[in-house]
Design an enzyme around this catalytic site. Structure first.
Site, short mmCIF file in Angstrom:
data_model
loop_
_atom_site.label_atom_id
_atom_site.label_comp_id
_atom_site.label_asym_id
_atom_site.label_seq_id
_atom_site.Cartn_x
_atom_site.Cartn_y
_atom_site.Cartn_z
N GLU A 43 -15.85 -60.69 9.08
CA GLU A 43 -14.52 -60.47 8.29
C GLU A 43 -14.04 -58.73 8.85
O GLU A 43 -12.45 -58.68 8.76
CB GLU A 43 -15.12 -60.56 6.47
CG GLU A 43 -13.55 -60.57 5.76
CD GLU A 43 -13.99 -60.44 4.53
OE1 GLU A 43 -15.08 -60.25 4.30
OE2 GLU A 43 -12.94 -60.94 3.70
N ARG A 47 -28.90 -56.97 3.97
CA ARG A 47 -28.60 -57.95 2.81
C ARG A 47 -29.74 -59.46 2.47
O ARG A 47 -29.69 -60.15 1.63
CB ARG A 47 -27.51 -57.89 2.30
CG ARG A 47 -26.87 -56.77 1.49
CD ARG A 47 -25.27 -56.81 1.18
NE ARG A 47 -24.66 -56.61 2.51
CZ ARG A 47 -23.81 -56.98 2.14
NH1 ARG A 47 -22.81 -58.13 0.93
NH2 ARG A 47 -22.56 -56.99 3.04
O1 LIG Z 1 -19.81 -65.17 6.88
P1 LIG Z 1 -19.28 -63.63 7.84
O2 LIG Z 1 -18.31 -63.32 7.83
O3 LIG Z 1 -19.74 -63.52 8.82
O4 LIG Z 1 -19.65 -62.31 7.02
C1 LIG Z 1 -21.14 -62.32 6.10
C2 LIG Z 1 -22.17 -61.82 6.80
O5 LIG Z 1 -21.26 -60.39 5.84
C3 LIG Z 1 -22.34 -59.59 5.82
O6 LIG Z 1 -23.29 -58.46 6.47
P2 LIG Z 1 -23.21 -56.97 7.31
O7 LIG Z 1 -22.97 -57.57 8.57
O8 LIG Z 1 -21.53 -56.61 6.86
O9 LIG Z 1 -24.51 -56.60 6.65
P3 LIG Z 1 -25.22 -55.52 5.86
O10 LIG Z 1 -25.83 -56.79 5.08
O11 LIG Z 1 -25.91 -55.17 6.81
O12 LIG Z 1 -24.56 -55.73 4.77
C4 LIG Z 1 -23.61 -59.92 4.65
O13 LIG Z 1 -24.73 -59.72 4.65
C5 LIG Z 1 -23.12 -61.58 5.34
O14 LIG Z 1 -24.73 -61.33 6.21
N1 LIG Z 2 -16.21 -59.80 0.78
C1 LIG Z 2 -17.46 -59.25 1.04
N2 LIG Z 2 -18.19 -59.21 0.18
C2 LIG Z 2 -19.43 -58.63 0.70
N3 LIG Z 2 -20.33 -58.79 1.95
C3 LIG Z 2 -18.96 -58.96 2.88
N4 LIG Z 2 -19.67 -59.79 4.07
C4 LIG Z 2 -18.60 -60.11 4.48
N5 LIG Z 2 -17.44 -60.52 3.88
C5 LIG Z 2 -18.37 -59.29 2.22
#
Ligand SMILES: O=P(O)(O)OC[C@H]1O[C@H](OP(=O)(O)OP(=O)(O)O)[C@H](O)[C@@H]1O
Ligand SMILES: Nc1ncnc2[nH]cnc12
Length: 170
Positions: A95, A58
């Site tokens: 998370e 994202r």
């Molecule tokens: O601060 P944190 O606890 O590390 O979480 C934040 C990360 O989690 C999500 O990515 P995700 O790994 O879900 O992958 P995506 O972008 O492919 O959906 C978001 O896009 C961040 O990169």
């Molecule tokens: N609660 C949340 N919603 C969307 N993206 C996330 N990445 C980590 N935590 C998230």
């Protein structure tokens, strides 16, 4: 423009207890998308940013648009095994799980002025791992920015050494 109205909260996704911030309604709206890019770019216009680093997946969405707005290049940080050339790797806690991210070793040079962008700052594990990767390559981090910050998860404490900004706080 109230950007909050384009963020949808989905409860218990991807696991029970997580309130997931879904940015797809925002992406569907051209004006809201442009407003996000404008707000991310505005304070950086005179900062001579040379490259924006976006975190898969994202972080690519607005990272690339921000790079274009700043006339800067774009560097993808990708999940394990997705980059084809020589890489540096870093593992981290999420998370909702653990993961590993990578950057190409030749992605930047020490003169670059870098911005790291991601859509969400939650626990900060991903952003911290991205900073570690950039540091392994000797990069110069000018700012980290995020569309959304989940305040209770205290992600900012993991990136305390760097200037950072979030457009929306929850
Ligand atoms: O601060 P944190 O606890 O590390 O979480 C934040 C990360 O989690 C999500 O990515 P995700 O790994 O879900 O992958 P995506 O972008 O492919 O959906 C978001 O896009 C961040 O990169
Ligand atoms: N609660 C949340 N919603 C969307 N993206 C996330 N990445 C980590 N935590 C998230």
């Amino acid at each position: 423009m109230k950007l909050e109205k384009y963020i949808r909260t989905v409860h218990d996704f991807p696991k029970k207890g997580i309130s997931y911030k879904d940015i797809t309604p925002l992406l569907q709206n051209a004006d809201a998308t442009k407003e996000v890019v404008k707000k991310l770019a505005e304070p950086l216009k005179n900062q001579h940013i040379t490259k924006v680093v976006g975190i898969e997946s994202r972080g690519f969405l607005f990272g690339m648009l921000l790079a274009s707005e700043l006339n800067a290049g774009f560097i993808p940080i990708r999940k394990l095994g997705k980059l084809p050339f020589d890489v540096e790797s870093q593992s981290y806690d999420l998370e909702y799980g653990t993961d590993q991210i990578e950057i190409h070793r030749d992605a930047l040079n020490v003169n670059d002025r870098l911005v790291i962008h991601d859509d969400v700052l939650a626990t900060g594990g991903t952003a911290q791992a991205a900073c570690k990767l950039i540091n392994k390559l000797g990069g110069n981090i000018i700012e980290l920015n995020f569309l959304i910050e989940l305040n209770d998860l205290k992600g900012k404490e993991k990136i305390i050494e760097y200037p950072y900004r979030s457009l929306l706080n929850y």
